[in-house]
Motif scaffolding. Structure first.
Motif, PDB file in Angstrom:
ATOM      1  N   VAL A   3       0.792  -1.289  -0.029  1.00 15.68           N
ATOM      2  CA  VAL A   3       0.064  -0.018   0.131  1.00 15.68           C
ATOM      3  C   VAL A   3       0.840   1.184  -0.068  1.00 15.68           C
ATOM      4  N   SER A   4       0.507   2.121  -0.888  1.00 14.79           N
ATOM      5  CA  SER A   4       1.369   3.506  -0.849  1.00 14.79           C
ATOM      6  C   SER A   4       0.385   4.391  -0.860  1.00 14.79           C
ATOM      7  N   ILE A   5       0.789   5.641  -0.320  1.00 14.80           N
ATOM      8  CA  ILE A   5      -0.249   6.808  -0.120  1.00 14.80           C
ATOM      9  C   ILE A   5       0.394   7.885  -0.766  1.00 14.80           C
ATOM     10  N   ARG A   6      -0.309   8.587  -1.469  1.00 14.68           N
ATOM     11  CA  ARG A   6       0.191   9.846  -2.407  1.00 14.68           C
ATOM     12  C   ARG A   6      -0.836  10.932  -2.318  1.00 14.68           C
ATOM     13  N   LEU A   7      -0.491  12.114  -2.520  1.00 10.33           N
ATOM     14  CA  LEU A   7      -1.409  13.299  -2.851  1.00 10.33           C
ATOM     15  C   LEU A   7      -2.104  12.920  -3.863  1.00 10.33           C
ATOM     16  N   ALA A   8      -3.560  13.108  -4.049  1.00  8.28           N
ATOM     17  CA  ALA A   8      -4.396  12.801  -5.279  1.00  8.28           C
ATOM     18  C   ALA A   8      -4.301  13.892  -5.971  1.00  8.28           C
ATOM     19  N   GLY A   9      -4.246  13.844  -7.405  1.00  5.59           N
ATOM     20  CA  GLY A   9      -4.289  15.171  -8.232  1.00  5.59           C
ATOM     21  C   GLY A   9      -5.559  15.014  -9.408  1.00  5.59           C
ATOM     22  N   GLY A  52      -5.415  18.711  -0.222  1.00  7.98           N
ATOM     23  CA  GLY A  52      -5.909  17.899   0.951  1.00  7.98           C
ATOM     24  C   GLY A  52      -6.350  16.533   0.902  1.00  7.98           C
ATOM     25  N   ALA A  53      -6.426  16.144  -0.404  1.00  7.30           N
ATOM     26  CA  ALA A  53      -6.825  14.613  -0.681  1.00  7.30           C
ATOM     27  C   ALA A  53      -5.869  13.626  -0.879  1.00  7.30           C
ATOM     28  N   TRP A  54      -5.907  12.661  -0.168  1.00  5.11           N
ATOM     29  CA  TRP A  54      -4.986  11.552  -0.263  1.00  5.11           C
ATOM     30  C   TRP A  54      -5.644  10.437  -0.798  1.00  5.11           C
ATOM     31  N   LEU A  55      -4.856   9.644  -1.555  1.00  2.00           N
ATOM     32  CA  LEU A  55      -5.390   8.306  -1.986  1.00  2.00           C
ATOM     33  C   LEU A  55      -4.453   7.160  -1.602  1.00  2.00           C
ATOM     34  N   ALA A  56      -4.953   6.101  -1.476  1.00  2.00           N
ATOM     35  CA  ALA A  56      -4.071   4.880  -1.059  1.00  2.00           C
ATOM     36  C   ALA A  56      -4.043   3.978  -2.421  1.00  2.00           C
ATOM     37  N   GLU A  57      -2.969   3.393  -2.854  1.00  2.00           N
ATOM     38  CA  GLU A  57      -2.895   2.544  -3.857  1.00  2.00           C
ATOM     39  C   GLU A  57      -2.447   0.979  -3.411  1.00  2.00           C
ATOM     40  N   ASN A  59      -1.517  -2.438  -4.249  1.00  2.00           N
ATOM     41  CA  ASN A  59      -1.238  -3.652  -5.238  1.00  2.00           C
ATOM     42  C   ASN A  59      -1.683  -3.053  -6.715  1.00  2.00           C
ATOM     43  N   GLY A  60      -1.295  -1.842  -6.928  1.00  2.00           N
ATOM     44  CA  GLY A  60      -1.613  -1.103  -8.330  1.00  2.00           C
ATOM     45  C   GLY A  60      -2.844  -0.661  -8.318  1.00  2.00           C
ATOM     46  N   ASP A  61      -3.975  -0.846  -7.655  1.00  3.99           N
ATOM     47  CA  ASP A  61      -5.270  -0.419  -7.537  1.00  3.99           C
ATOM     48  C   ASP A  61      -5.491   0.835  -6.574  1.00  3.99           C
ATOM     49  N   ILE A  62      -6.377   1.739  -7.013  1.00  6.05           N
ATOM     50  CA  ILE A  62      -6.576   2.819  -6.088  1.00  6.05           C
ATOM     51  C   ILE A  62      -7.818   2.219  -5.217  1.00  6.05           C
ATOM     52  N   ALA A  63      -7.439   2.107  -3.953  1.00  2.00           N
ATOM     53  CA  ALA A  63      -8.094   1.289  -2.938  1.00  2.00           C
ATOM     54  C   ALA A  63      -9.167   2.382  -2.151  1.00  2.00           C
ATOM     55  N   GLY A  64      -8.606   3.584  -2.160  1.00  2.00           N
ATOM     56  CA  GLY A  64      -9.539   4.341  -1.183  1.00  2.00           C
ATOM     57  C   GLY A  64      -8.833   5.821  -1.196  1.00  2.00           C
ATOM     58  N   PHE A  65      -9.554   6.727  -0.379  1.00  2.00           N
ATOM     59  CA  PHE A  65      -9.030   8.123  -0.462  1.00  2.00           C
ATOM     60  C   PHE A  65      -9.458   8.645   0.553  1.00  2.00           C
ATOM     61  N   ALA A  66      -8.906   9.784   1.250  1.00  2.00           N
ATOM     62  CA  ALA A  66      -9.199  10.686   2.458  1.00  2.00           C
ATOM     63  C   ALA A  66      -9.199  12.130   1.875  1.00  2.00           C
ATOM     64  N   ALA A  67     -10.135  12.905   2.479  1.00  2.00           N
ATOM     65  CA  ALA A  67      -9.916  14.530   2.218  1.00  2.00           C
ATOM     66  C   ALA A  67     -10.079  15.284   3.814  1.00  2.00           C
ATOM     67  N   ALA A  68      -9.386  16.161   3.835  1.00  2.00           N
ATOM     68  CA  ALA A  68      -9.477  16.978   5.078  1.00  2.00           C
ATOM     69  C   ALA A  68      -9.445  18.330   4.826  1.00  2.00           C
ATOM     70  N   VAL A  89      -8.246  -4.481   5.702  1.00  2.00           N
ATOM     71  CA  VAL A  89      -6.623  -4.636   5.693  1.00  2.00           C
ATOM     72  C   VAL A  89      -5.646  -3.511   6.039  1.00  2.00           C
ATOM     73  N   GLY A  90      -6.316  -2.451   6.735  1.00  2.00           N
ATOM     74  CA  GLY A  90      -5.545  -1.349   7.088  1.00  2.00           C
ATOM     75  C   GLY A  90      -5.468  -0.097   6.071  1.00  2.00           C
ATOM     76  N   VAL A  91      -6.038  -0.257   4.973  1.00  2.00           N
ATOM     77  CA  VAL A  91      -5.959   0.870   4.118  1.00  2.00           C
ATOM     78  C   VAL A  91      -6.582   2.178   4.819  1.00  2.00           C
ATOM     79  N   GLY A  92      -7.850   2.107   5.415  1.00  2.00           N
ATOM     80  CA  GLY A  92      -8.433   3.227   6.065  1.00  2.00           C
ATOM     81  C   GLY A  92      -7.529   3.917   7.040  1.00  2.00           C
ATOM     82  N   GLY A  93      -7.092   2.796   8.046  1.00  2.00           N
ATOM     83  CA  GLY A  93      -5.944   3.338   8.996  1.00  2.00           C
ATOM     84  C   GLY A  93      -4.888   4.089   8.524  1.00  2.00           C
TER      85      GLY A  93
END
Length: 155
Positions: A3-9, A52-57, A59-68, A89-93
């Motif tokens: 899982v990797s977290i990056r700024l959404a664009g 202010g929006a971050w996304l989680a990838e 295994n190569g898929d965008i799995a979720g996002f959070a914005a604050a 599996v911990g993506v939200g955390g």
């Protein structure tokens, strides 16, 4: 699991909107307040350009996002959604941890009272219930709950 977290664009607008709409359709207790086209336009034209929006990838898929957003020295968690198949599996955390790092001020959020899974998730991550309301102040007119995580909360 990778899982990797990056700024959404801006290029992520369609994927994040798809996740949002799919998750909201699962909430039969809270109908969408806006048409799909309006939601897509809001993500592309307002949500993502504001930052202010971050996304989680995962295994190569965008799995979720959070914005604050920061308002009056309080960090407001505006959205946190994880796509079906990537939950538990911990993506939200990981998304929440990214938003709260470096140590954030107090963090608040609203969640629908009927969303028991989300309420358990936030309570597990150090959020405490502040109040319940009848939902007259939200677009969906669904009863909601206000939570807060103090700056020094431990998970």
């Amino acid at each position: 699991m990778t899982v990797s977290i990056r700024l959404a664009g801006p290029a992520d607008a369609v994927a994040l909107t798809d996740i949002y709409l799919a998750c909201r359709r699962e909430m039969n207790y809270a109908p969408l307040a806006h048409a799909e086209a309006e939601v897509r336009a809001w993500f592309a034209g307002t949500q993502l350009p504001s930052g202010g929006a971050w996304l989680a990838e995962r295994n190569g898929d965008i799995a979720g996002f959070a914005a604050a957003s920061l308002q009056d020295d309080v960090l407001w968690l505006d959205q946190l959604y994880v796509r079906a198949g990537h939950r538990g599996v911990g993506v939200g955390g990981m998304l929440l941890q990214r938003l709260l790092s470096p140590p954030a001020p107090a963090c608040r959020l609203f969640v629908f009272q009927a969303n028991l899974g989300a309420r358990r998730f936030y309570e597990t991550h150090g959020f405490a219930l502040l109040s319940l309301s009848d939902g007259q102040d939200n677009e969906e007119c669904c009863p909601d709950a206000l939570y807060q995580r103090p700056p020094d909360a431990k998970e």
